[in-house]
Design an enzyme around this catalytic site. Structure first.
Site: not given
Length: 473
Positions: A185-186
């Site tokens: 995930p960012c």
């Protein structure tokens, strides 16, 4: 007791022991199936055999070991095994070993397994994605570890653990592998003060800057296991996320860990690190792909720019991915369609680009918008045109004949095809979850053929790395 009675008693005891062993195996089989499918689905499948009046209560007794030790019938065992995925065709002749982090429903794994790789470790936290993953990818408990919270492996959720203790724990928990895959995930990075790190006696570098993000967990695993190659995937906007700070820290970290990232210094509209799924399937879906090589292995240079040589000569058109008929529940309700229609008109009047994406399935070269994880809400980004007359809608939106031609959503099965998880006439991807969860899963995944092409492109480099590993004493 005579010899005949003793022999009969021994045979009876052996028979009971054999039945009990078989009963335990049957319980394990049922438990594996129930990790994927809900009780209602399993009971219904077993009842259709007509050999036993299965109920949820009976199923619970079996899985809790409280049922009489009567083994399942051959037909029941066969049915349950069919509900589990079969091992890959090349098993056990694997060319390399890889791990699958933030695995989702296995979109990246698919291509690397097809290229001859053996997945030895998977980590995915979402319980619904885990069910879909296990329904489609062979997970042998003896050769494959499944983890749900990566922090339990990296110990990043325990501030009392030193870095060296964390690395030792990772080394024990994660099998050795040649390739690390991660669709992490960012998240924005929060820079910790160097003075605070000094006071705690901790290192600078990525242990300082990346801490608190899930990329930090990937970095710790890379540090501990030192895979020859990694493939990291994220949304295209990773490069501009948090004004570029996120991407800078990631690239600095990978360099600090001793890896060269392919095409690291290339940017702009033709950045080969940006891979668009529309070259493989009719969906515009851009992802950034970071391919790294351990510097001390001195592998030949690599560029994702060569991926264009693997584009299919003829992309499958959208209409070939659609089902001939769908349930009415996928057709937009009059209320939802009116809302989307008027919302789009309002923004058009203001000169904005907001609105639905109505797609004519007969267009030969049409490319749809990016399927998102919010697709379950209204399906607005990809609506299939069923003959709605826009001109008539402008004059009389409630026209009964035109209302019969309201657009529809894609079905989850069509989403699976648009993402490349299945071909219309090929393997049927298993979807053991609700439509809402399925839409979220496909919207969060990758275009499978794109990463299968990356795996094929990488295979010569992977084989060289494996050869070096095997040559070491």
């Amino acid at each position: 007791m005579n010899e005949i009675d003793s022999a009969a008693l021994l045979l009876a005891r052996q028979a009971r022991e054999q039945d009990w062993k078989q009963f335990e195996q049957d319980c394990l089989l049922l438990q594996r199936v129930l990790e994927i499918y809900d009780q209602k689905t399993v009971v219904q499948a077993l009842r259709e055999l007509g050999q036993y009046e299965w109920t949820r209560e009976a199923l619970n007794r079996w899985t809790n070991g409280k049922s009489p030790a009567n083994p399942l019938t051959e037909a029941e065992v066969s049915l349950l095994r069919q509900m589990l995925p079969a091992p890959p065709a090349h098993h056990p002749d694997y060319a390399f070993r890889f791990i699958d982090l933030f695995a989702g429903i296995g979109g990246i794994r698919s291509g690397f397994e097809a290229a001859g790789g053996q997945c030895v470790f998977t980590s995915e936290w979402n319980k619904f994605s885990v069910r879909t993953y296990k329904a489609n990818w062979y997970c042998c408990p003896d050769a494959h570890t499944f983890n749900q919270d990566i922090r339990d492996v990296t110990l990043s959720n325990d501030a009392s653990v030193s870095e060296q203790q964390a690395y030792q724990h990772i080394d024990q928990q994660v099998p050795d592998h040649d390739v690390l895959l991660a669709g992490f995930p960012c998240q924005p990075f929060s820079l910790a003060g160097v003075s605070k790190k000094n006071a705690l006696g901790r290192a600078h570098g990525f242990e300082c800057e990346a801490q608190g993000t899930l990329f930090f967990d990937v970095a710790r695993i890379i540090t501990a296991k030192k895979p020859a190659i990694f493939v990291l995937e994220n949304v295209k906007n990773l490069k501009s996320h948090d004004k570029g700070k996120t991407f800078r820290i990631i690239m600095d970290t990978l360099d600090e860990l001793g890896y060269d990232v392919a095409d690291a210094n290339i940017s702009g509209p033709k950045d080969p690190k940006i891979v668009d799924g529309q070259h493989f399937l009719p969906q515009h879906r851009e992802r950034i792909v970071l391919v790294g090589f351990r510097r001390d292995l001195h592998l030949p240079s690599f560029s994702l720019d060569a991926l264009s040589s693997l584009y299919p000569a003829h992309r499958t058109p959208l209409r070939a991915l659609l089902e001939p008929s769908v349930d009415e529940k996928y057709i937009l309700t009059p209320t939802l369609w009116k809302y989307l229609y008027q919302y789009a008109k309002k923004h058009q009047a203001k000169g904005n680009g907001f609105g639905y994406g109505l797609v004519d399935p007969q267009r030969e070269n049409g490319v749809v918008r990016t399927l998102s994880a919010r697709y379950y809400k209204d399906g607005s980004e990809i609506l299939i045109d069923r003959g709605w007359d826009r001109a008539l809608g402008e004059r009389d939106f409630n026209n009964a004949e035109n209302q019969q031609r309201r657009p529809r959503r894609l079905t989850p099965r069509e989403c699976a095809r648009l993402m490349g998880f299945e071909q219309p006439d090929g393997y049927r991807f298993r979807i053991p979850v609700s439509d809402t969860q399925a839409y979220r899963q496909f919207g969060n995944s990758v275009v499978v053929p794109a990463f299968a092409a990356i795996a094929r492109l990488l295979l010569p480099w992977i084989k060289q790395a494996v050869a070096q590993r095997q040559a070491r004493p």
